[in-house]
Design an enzyme around this catalytic site. Structure first.
Site, PDB file in Angstrom:
ATOM      1  N   GLU A   1       8.268  -7.941  -0.977  1.00  0.00           N
ATOM      2  CA  GLU A   1       8.880  -6.689  -1.431  1.00  0.00           C
ATOM      3  C   GLU A   1      10.317  -6.904  -1.890  1.00  0.00           C
ATOM      4  O   GLU A   1      11.120  -5.977  -1.926  1.00  0.00           O
ATOM      5  CB  GLU A   1       8.806  -5.634  -0.316  1.00  0.00           C
TER       6      GLU A   1
ATOM      7  N   HIS B   1       8.016  -1.115  -2.511  1.00  0.00           N
ATOM      8  CA  HIS B   1       8.694  -1.701  -3.667  1.00  0.00           C
ATOM      9  C   HIS B   1       7.679  -2.341  -4.603  1.00  0.00           C
ATOM     10  O   HIS B   1       6.833  -3.110  -4.169  1.00  0.00           O
ATOM     11  CB  HIS B   1       9.712  -2.750  -3.211  1.00  0.00           C
TER      12      HIS B   1
ATOM     13  N   LYS C   1      10.696   6.152   0.782  1.00  0.00           N
ATOM     14  CA  LYS C   1      11.481   5.487  -0.264  1.00  0.00           C
ATOM     15  C   LYS C   1      10.549   4.715  -1.193  1.00  0.00           C
ATOM     16  O   LYS C   1       9.700   3.954  -0.732  1.00  0.00           O
ATOM     17  CB  LYS C   1      12.495   4.523   0.348  1.00  0.00           C
TER      18      LYS C   1
END
Length: 253
Positions: free
Chosen positions: A86, A143, A170
């Site tokens: 990530e 991510h 996130k």
């Protein structure tokens, strides 16, 4: 959407809060960086522990987290071990990754901890449960360094993170075009009106820079600014970031 308050910082209220990563390999370098926070416009300090030379030794990580807590004063501390897949510097076996985060949560030195959605999987519940007991907030992250997923996929990831118990979901993605940036911003605005918690999104690289600056307009609650070494592609300097965010904030009021 309810704000998440950490110390005196209300994430999800007002302008996006500025998080400045500490990326250094030795304890001395990490503490020196923390001392410099007095002179920069940072709302939150993120310790990127995957850069630390002793990151695999939980007892050393906790010890240094305690020293960081003292050095930062009242600035909230976000603990992050970002795995290689990530975008981080190192990787750990799953059980060691979970145990490291649990050790930091239980220490009481961190105010927030970042747990990766796909790395932790079902084991994330162990960290979230302990974090609630310790009153530590959980940022759950995903991510994507090679593309921007479809809008439905991005929405699904944010929803899954909230359902898993994250205080702040996130999502960071890599754009291949400006249309990808617009897609990320559209998802951000829509999900900020759907989810009950603050969300953090960003489109990386120079193409996605605008997404790091316009969080208040599109309802991304946190943005990352660098001092020295950048921890992700397209990350602006913290002082420049603060100036832009303040201009936007004044003109949105």
């Amino acid at each position: 959407m309810k704000a998440v308050t950490v110390r005196k910082v209300a994430i999800g209220q007002g302008r996006p809060k500025i998080c400045v990563p500490i990326v250094a390999s030795t304890a001395d370098e990490i503490l020196k960086a923390a001392e410099g926070f007095r002179d920069i416009p940072a709302d939150i300090a993120e310790w990127r522990a995957d850069w630390y030379e002793d990151a695999a030794r939980a007892e050393e990580v906790v010890k240094l987290a305690g020293r960081l807590r003292q050095a930062l004063g009242e600035i909230p501390l976000l603990f992050t071990f970002r795995t290689e897949k990530e975008g981080g510097e190192k990787s750990l076996p799953l059980e060691e990754y979970i145990e490291l985060n649990l050790a930091v949560v239980k220490s009481g030195f961190a105010d927030l901890v970042d747990i990766e959605l796909f790395t932790a999987g079902d084991e994330a519940s162990r960290v979230i449960e302990e974090a609630r007991k310790a009153r530590v907030r959980v940022i759950m992250s995903s991510h994507e360094f090679f593309k921007t997923p479809t809008k439905d996929e991005m929405k699904g990831r944010l929803q899954k993170m909230q359902q898993a118990g994250a205080d702040i979901p996130k999502l960071a993605v890599m754009p291949q075009s400006k249309w990808d940036v617009l897609a990320l911003l559209e998802v951000t605005l829509e999900m900020s009106q759907t989810l009950e918690c603050p969300i953090v999104t960003m489109s990386m690289s120079s193409i996605g820079m605008v997404s790091r600056l316009t969080g208040e307009a599109f309802r991304s609650a946190l943005t990352f600014g660098a001092v020295g070494q950048r921890s992700a592609p397209g990350q602006p300097g913290a002082k420049e970031l603060w100036e832009v965010l303040e201009v936007i904030h004044r003109n949105l009021e």
